[in-house]
Design a protein around this motif. Structure first.
Motif, short mmCIF file in Angstrom:
data_model
loop_
_atom_site.label_atom_id
_atom_site.label_comp_id
_atom_site.label_asym_id
_atom_site.label_seq_id
_atom_site.Cartn_x
_atom_site.Cartn_y
_atom_site.Cartn_z
N ARG A 236 0.85 -1.18 0.00
CA ARG A 236 0.00 0.00 0.00
C ARG A 236 0.89 1.23 0.00
O ARG A 236 1.74 1.39 0.88
CB ARG A 236 -0.91 0.02 1.24
N ILE A 237 0.71 2.09 -0.97
CA ILE A 237 1.53 3.29 -1.07
C ILE A 237 1.03 4.31 -0.06
O ILE A 237 -0.16 4.65 -0.03
CB ILE A 237 1.47 3.89 -2.49
N PRO A 238 1.92 4.81 0.81
CA PRO A 238 1.46 5.78 1.81
C PRO A 238 0.92 7.05 1.14
O PRO A 238 1.52 7.59 0.22
CB PRO A 238 2.74 6.10 2.60
N GLN A 239 -0.24 7.49 1.58
CA GLN A 239 -0.83 8.73 1.10
C GLN A 239 -1.30 9.52 2.30
O GLN A 239 -1.77 8.96 3.29
CB GLN A 239 -2.00 8.46 0.15
N GLN A 240 -1.22 10.81 2.18
CA GLN A 240 -1.54 11.66 3.32
C GLN A 240 -2.98 12.16 3.29
O GLN A 240 -3.57 12.39 4.33
CB GLN A 240 -0.58 12.86 3.36
N ASP A 241 -3.52 12.36 2.11
CA ASP A 241 -4.78 13.06 1.99
C ASP A 241 -5.93 12.13 1.62
O ASP A 241 -5.77 11.20 0.82
CB ASP A 241 -4.69 14.16 0.94
N ASN A 242 -7.10 12.43 2.20
CA ASN A 242 -8.33 11.86 1.69
C ASN A 242 -8.67 12.55 0.37
O ASN A 242 -8.03 13.52 -0.02
CB ASN A 242 -9.45 12.06 2.70
N ASN A 243 -9.68 12.05 -0.28
CA ASN A 243 -10.05 12.61 -1.59
C ASN A 243 -11.56 12.77 -1.66
O ASN A 243 -12.31 11.99 -1.05
CB ASN A 243 -9.56 11.69 -2.71
N LEU A 244 -12.01 13.78 -2.41
CA LEU A 244 -13.45 13.97 -2.63
C LEU A 244 -13.67 14.31 -4.09
O LEU A 244 -12.98 15.16 -4.66
CB LEU A 244 -14.00 15.08 -1.73
N ASN A 306 -20.89 33.51 -14.93
CA ASN A 306 -19.56 34.04 -14.65
C ASN A 306 -19.06 33.73 -13.24
O ASN A 306 -18.07 34.30 -12.80
CB ASN A 306 -19.54 35.55 -14.89
N ASP A 307 -19.76 32.82 -12.54
CA ASP A 307 -19.34 32.48 -11.18
C ASP A 307 -17.99 31.76 -11.20
O ASP A 307 -17.75 30.87 -12.04
CB ASP A 307 -20.37 31.56 -10.51
N VAL A 308 -17.12 32.18 -10.30
CA VAL A 308 -15.86 31.47 -10.08
C VAL A 308 -16.02 30.68 -8.78
O VAL A 308 -16.11 31.26 -7.70
CB VAL A 308 -14.67 32.44 -9.99
N LEU A 309 -16.09 29.38 -8.93
CA LEU A 309 -16.41 28.53 -7.77
C LEU A 309 -15.16 27.88 -7.20
O LEU A 309 -14.28 27.43 -7.95
CB LEU A 309 -17.40 27.43 -8.19
N LYS A 310 -15.10 27.87 -5.89
CA LYS A 310 -14.07 27.13 -5.17
C LYS A 310 -14.75 26.21 -4.16
O LYS A 310 -15.77 26.58 -3.57
CB LYS A 310 -13.10 28.08 -4.48
N ALA A 311 -14.17 25.04 -3.97
CA ALA A 311 -14.79 24.06 -3.09
C ALA A 311 -13.75 23.54 -2.09
O ALA A 311 -12.58 23.34 -2.45
CB ALA A 311 -15.36 22.91 -3.91
N PHE A 312 -14.21 23.33 -0.87
CA PHE A 312 -13.35 22.84 0.20
C PHE A 312 -14.07 21.71 0.94
O PHE A 312 -15.28 21.78 1.16
CB PHE A 312 -13.00 23.97 1.18
N ALA A 313 -13.29 20.69 1.28
CA ALA A 313 -13.87 19.53 1.98
C ALA A 313 -13.20 19.38 3.34
O ALA A 313 -11.98 19.54 3.47
CB ALA A 313 -13.67 18.26 1.16
N GLU A 314 -14.02 19.06 4.33
CA GLU A 314 -13.52 18.73 5.66
C GLU A 314 -14.00 17.33 6.00
O GLU A 314 -15.20 17.03 5.91
CB GLU A 314 -14.01 19.73 6.70
N PHE A 315 -13.06 16.47 6.37
CA PHE A 315 -13.38 15.07 6.62
C PHE A 315 -13.55 14.80 8.11
O PHE A 315 -13.10 15.59 8.96
CB PHE A 315 -12.28 14.18 6.04
N SER A 316 -14.17 13.69 8.42
CA SER A 316 -14.47 13.37 9.82
C SER A 316 -13.21 13.14 10.64
O SER A 316 -13.26 13.20 11.87
CB SER A 316 -15.36 12.13 9.90
N ASP A 317 -12.06 12.89 9.99
CA ASP A 317 -10.81 12.75 10.74
C ASP A 317 -10.12 14.08 11.00
O ASP A 317 -9.02 14.14 11.53
CB ASP A 317 -9.85 11.80 10.01
N GLY A 318 -10.79 15.19 10.59
CA GLY A 318 -10.26 16.52 10.85
C GLY A 318 -9.45 17.11 9.71
O GLY A 318 -9.14 18.30 9.72
N SER A 319 -9.10 16.31 8.70
CA SER A 319 -8.30 16.83 7.59
C SER A 319 -9.17 17.67 6.66
O SER A 319 -10.39 17.49 6.57
CB SER A 319 -7.65 15.68 6.83
N ILE A 321 -9.12 19.67 2.59
CA ILE A 321 -8.48 19.83 1.28
C ILE A 321 -9.33 20.77 0.42
O ILE A 321 -10.52 20.96 0.66
CB ILE A 321 -8.30 18.50 0.53
N GLU A 322 -8.68 21.35 -0.59
CA GLU A 322 -9.43 22.07 -1.62
C GLU A 322 -9.79 21.08 -2.71
O GLU A 322 -8.96 20.26 -3.11
CB GLU A 322 -8.62 23.22 -2.20
#
Length: 880
Positions: A236-244, A306-319, A321-322
């Motif tokens: 298993r390759i170590p990875q730091q981030d969850n993904n959405l 013309n909306d410029v959208l940005k999205a951010f996720a917060e996971f249940s483990d506290g991490s 990401i954009e």
């Protein structure tokens, strides 16, 4: 069905100009459906995790189409066990009678621990994506030969991943200063190999280059009992981030319109994680979405051009990401589906202003070309709303296809349709509320309802001791989740049983539909006649070609005979065609039976070469359930291994099971006996359970005389070597060529330099199906063939794969006096009955005895009735 669909559409469509065209399109869709029936397969297993020495008991249910009627299309099912290194280690064929079949797979003492795949399919199913095969990941431990626990950890350095693998005995004693050979496999190829030694704590350290994304580390070493052990570590390759991920409904976001999005949050291991997604435009929140426990959710949002959208996720483990958010399209279509209404499914098509052309748009609800509803509207505005009664739809994954005036889909979306009447009611009654150990349990089953005209059903029952089980039965795959859901979806479905536990999870199923690929209809290919490559397999077949002796040219009109070696008076014959092709069809024979195929030309001469067709096996694609794969299986199932040891010891004491490790398996690496350097052994010269050298053969007149009684674990019957484990004939390999075992007598002893015996799965697995019964690797002194110069003409011996011969499930009876009764009964699977049949009143019954285990027992009943209703019932009861 075809006439009904076209008539309904004729009543709905007023424009005669397009009526005929859309009718043609729907007729082509129906032709596709009729020519490509969907066959589905499900295996009811006695349990979901196993250990070496146990048997996987299963019943196959094969259905046709979304309505799940019993399939009469196929008469043979293929069942395979695939190792963690993606090799088929066991493969059987079982007969299907009206879609039903029974089988079993015995797990050898030498099977390597790991996450295995149980794959099942019919020959007809091979015409389509193997993503729709039955494919289930099961965990298999080994406490028979192995007896080693591993704990694996990994850290990342600049160029390498460093794997630390702690080795301990079952008692917890570290395997210190143990010499270990390792090999790193990546995409089926060896990319690194070497040796290392465990330290004073029993920890071995191995470096793996980062460029290898999903390697497998193979370890070979001796355990404390001096047995040769193989371990497979799924890296298993170590990875730091969850993904959405964000999935716009219908495939794209449309500017200046209401859109629906699905989201899926996953951990590095591929499993879902609860999360919250916030979408912003500047400082303003456009939408906030929370997922369920499986990491899926959905919401609607309005996106301006013309909306410029940005999205951010917060996971249940506290991490945090954009999250990349899809851009809104100025031109195109989007779709909104509401499946939560109890009686109707609503769909809203949004179109950009440049596409509003007053032309017809067709709303079609279908499943692989089988049409259930059609409606049309003119595209006169940017929003069109369609609705369909749920009563018209079957249970399962169906697709909404919006077609334009050229009958090309502009947007599609799958949704899960559910009708309670498609589930078979199952009533289960026990004769008591709780039981003592070794007490008889009587079970009565009642399926269907009083109003049913037909209540016949095929059922299967499994009972397990829950105290010996780690797996969560409530969320594991089952007959409902497989036939209703998984058979039409691509990719990994986490906890599929969850969606049907207690009640159907409509909202969660809609989240799944938004984020999962599905089995779709290729509208562009409709009307193209394409003969299926794989025909339905009704029975076994042996085919091949007759060719002129020593040439590739065919020998037409040859007389060909198929003769059973069990009875030489039992034969069938045929003539080869003008192309030299011959075929023996409608055969049914058990596994391990040999045949002679003889041929003569039109002049009655046997100057013919016979070429037997080898069945083409489906490729092994990546495991779609890779998120369920584990390393360190023995450590995770340590308690189950210890329990099985006690049970196996009792079976051995009663003579119901062979001892795990015969003494000959210890004496397998005598240093003074060396295999020939030019040995064709795929494991490498000398890597064998036993080696016989030329010196050992110097005083013998024939090979059989030399080898009989000298090869450990091998006996000779009629000049043929048999593996004592299973009493099955072994494969003989002479200088790299597979020859028939009965041709040993033709080998000149004086020409033989070495013979290597391969019985351990560590050595035989590399040979695939050829290694299932063990092998003798013979190497001549010159490397050339040691065969006498005799080649039979017009005659070949073959051993095709036959029908699996089922074993009998052990069922103790404690209400009678029996000297063979177990003194200690620690079974995990208490009862297995795959042959239950409900009568015309929907009734059947069975009985069994509890074991010595106390606590909760679980009973699982699954089945299908003649109307295609699928049923499942579970119940827990106490044993005190």
């Amino acid at each position: 069905m075809r006439a009904f669909c076209l008539l309904c559409f004729f009543l709905l469509v007023c424009s005669t100009g397009y009526t005929q065209d859309i009718q043609n399109t729907l007729a082509k869709a129906d032709d596709f459906y009729q020519a490509n029936p969907q066959e589905k397969m499900y295996l009811h297993l006695d349990k979901y995790a196993y250990t070496a020495g146990e048997t996987i008991w299963f019943k196959a249910y094969t259905t046709i189409g979304i309505h799940n009627f019993f399939s009469n299309l196929s008469g043979i099912a293929n069942v395979e066990l695939i190792s963690p290194s993606e090799e088929i280690v066991a493969a059987i064929k079982i007969p299907l009678i009206s879609g039903l079949g029974i089988g079993d797979l015995l797990l050898s003492d030498t099977i390597v621990e790991g996450s295995y795949r149980l794959r099942a399919y019919s020959n007809w199913m091979r015409n389509y994506d193997d993503a729709y095969f039955y494919d289930r990941t099961i965990q298999i431990s080994n406490g028979r030969l192995d007896n080693v626990l591993t704990t694996t950890s990994v850290v990342s350095e600049e160029k390498d991943h460093i794997y630390s693998i702690a080795l301990k005995s079952m008692a917890g004693t570290p395997l210190v200063k143990t010499s270990i050979r390792y090999e790193v496999m990546n995409e089926g190829e060896s990319v690194d190999k070497g040796r290392t030694t465990s330290d004073e704590k029993g920890v071995a350290t191995i470096k793996v280059n980062k460029k290898h994304q999903m390697p497998i580390i193979k370890l070979r070493f001796e355990n404390m009992e001096k047995m040769n052990i193989t371990k497979l570590i799924k890296a298993r390759i170590p990875q730091q981030d969850n993904n959405l991920q964000v999935f716009p409904e219908g495939g794209k976001l449309l500017a200046n319109a209401i859109n629906n999005i699905g989201i899926k949050a996953i951990q590095p291991n591929g499993l879902g994680i609860k999360a919250k997604l916030v979408v912003l435009t500047g400082a303003d929140t456009v939408v906030s979405v929370e997922t369920n426990e499986l990491g899926m959710g959905a919401s609607s949002l309005f996106v301006r051009e013309n909306d410029v959208l940005k999205a951010f996720a917060e996971f249940s483990d506290g991490s945090k990401i954009e999250v990349p958010f899809p851009a809104a399209e100025k031109s195109g279509y989007s779709l909104l589906v509401n499946n939560l209404n109890p009686s109707k499914v609503y769909a809203q098509l949004n179109a950009s202003p440049d596409l509003i052309d007053q032309k017809d748009m067709y709303f079609v609800v279908q499943h692989l070309g089988q049409i259930y509803f059609v409606s049309k509207q003119k595209l006169t505005k940017n929003e069109l709303v369609y609705a369909v009664d749920k009563a018209k739809l079957p249970t399962g994954v169906v697709t909404i296809s919006i077609l334009n005036d050229r009958f090309v889909p502009v947007v599609e979306r799958a949704f899960f349709s559910y009708k309670p009447e498609s589930v078979l009611p199952v009533e289960l009654k026990l004769d008591k509320a709780s039981y003592a150990t070794r007490e008889k349990v009587e079970v009565k089953l009642n399926v269907g309802t009083q109003g049913d005209s037909i209540r016949y059903a095929a059922l299967s029952a499994a009972v397990v001791d829950l105290s010996k089980i780690k797996d969560d039965y409530a969320v594991a795959p089952n007959i409902l989740s497989t036939l209703f859901l998984s058979s039409d979806l691509k990719g990994f479905i986490e906890n599929p049983g969850y969606y049907f536990s207690n009640d159907v999870k409509t909202t969660d199923l809609d989240f799944l539909m938004l984020t999962q690929g599905w089995r779709s209809l290729d509208w562009k290919s409709l009307g193209i006649v394409d003969t299926p490559r794989f025909e339905p397999e009704k029975s076994l077949k042996i085919s091949g070609y007759t060719r002129k002796l020593g040439r590739k040219a065919v020998e037409p009109n040859a007389s060909v005979q198929l003769i059973s070696t069990k009875n030489f008076m039992d034969y069938v014959d045929t003539l080869s065609s003008e192309e030299g092709y011959f075929e023996f069809d409608q055969l049914l024979f058990p596994d391990s039976v040999k045949f002679l195929v003889s041929a003569k030309n039109e002049k009655g001469k046997n100057n013919i070469d016979i070429e037997i067709n080898t069945p083409e096996m489906p490729l092994i694609s990546a495991n779609r359930n890779a998120a369920l794969e584990r390393s360190d299986i023995n450590s995770f199932y340590k308690d189950e291994i210890n329990n099985s040891k006690q049970f196996f010891a009792e079976l051995e004491r009663k003579g119901l099971m062979e001892r795990a490790i015969a003494i000959e398996e210890v004496v397998v690496r005598a240093k003074k006996k060396r295999a020939a350097e030019n040995s064709s052994n795929l494991n490498g010269s000398g890597n064998a359970d036993q080696i016989i050298s030329a010196e050992d053969l110097s005083t013998c007149a024939s090979l059989e005389m030399c080898l009989a009684g000298r090869l450990m674990g091998v006996t000779f019957m009629g000049g043929i070597p048999y593996n004592t484990r299973g009493n099955v004939p072994m494969q003989v390999v002479l200088d790299g060529m597979y020859i028939e075992a009965d041709q040993l007598s033709m080998v000149n002893v004086a020409d033989v330099e070495s013979i290597e015996v391969l019985r351990n799965i560590n050595y035989t697995s590399i040979y695939g199906s050829y290694g299932g019964n063990g092998l003798l690797i013979i190497t001549s002194k010159t490397g050339a063939s040691a065969m006498r110069s005799f080649t039979p003409k017009g005659l070949v011996t073959i051993q095709p794969q036959g029908i699996h011969v089922n074993r009998t499930f052990y069922k103790p009876a404690y209400d009678v006096t029996d000297e063979g009764q177990l003194n200690r009964d620690f079974r995990t699977t208490i009862h297995w009955d795959p042959s239950l049949v409900a009568d015309k009143d929907g009734q059947t019954s069975f009985q069994f005895f509890t074991s010595d285990g106390k606590g909760k027992y679980l009973m699982v009943i699954e089945g299908i009735d003649l109307g295609g209703r699928v049923g499942r019932k579970t119940i827990e009861f106490d044993v005190k």
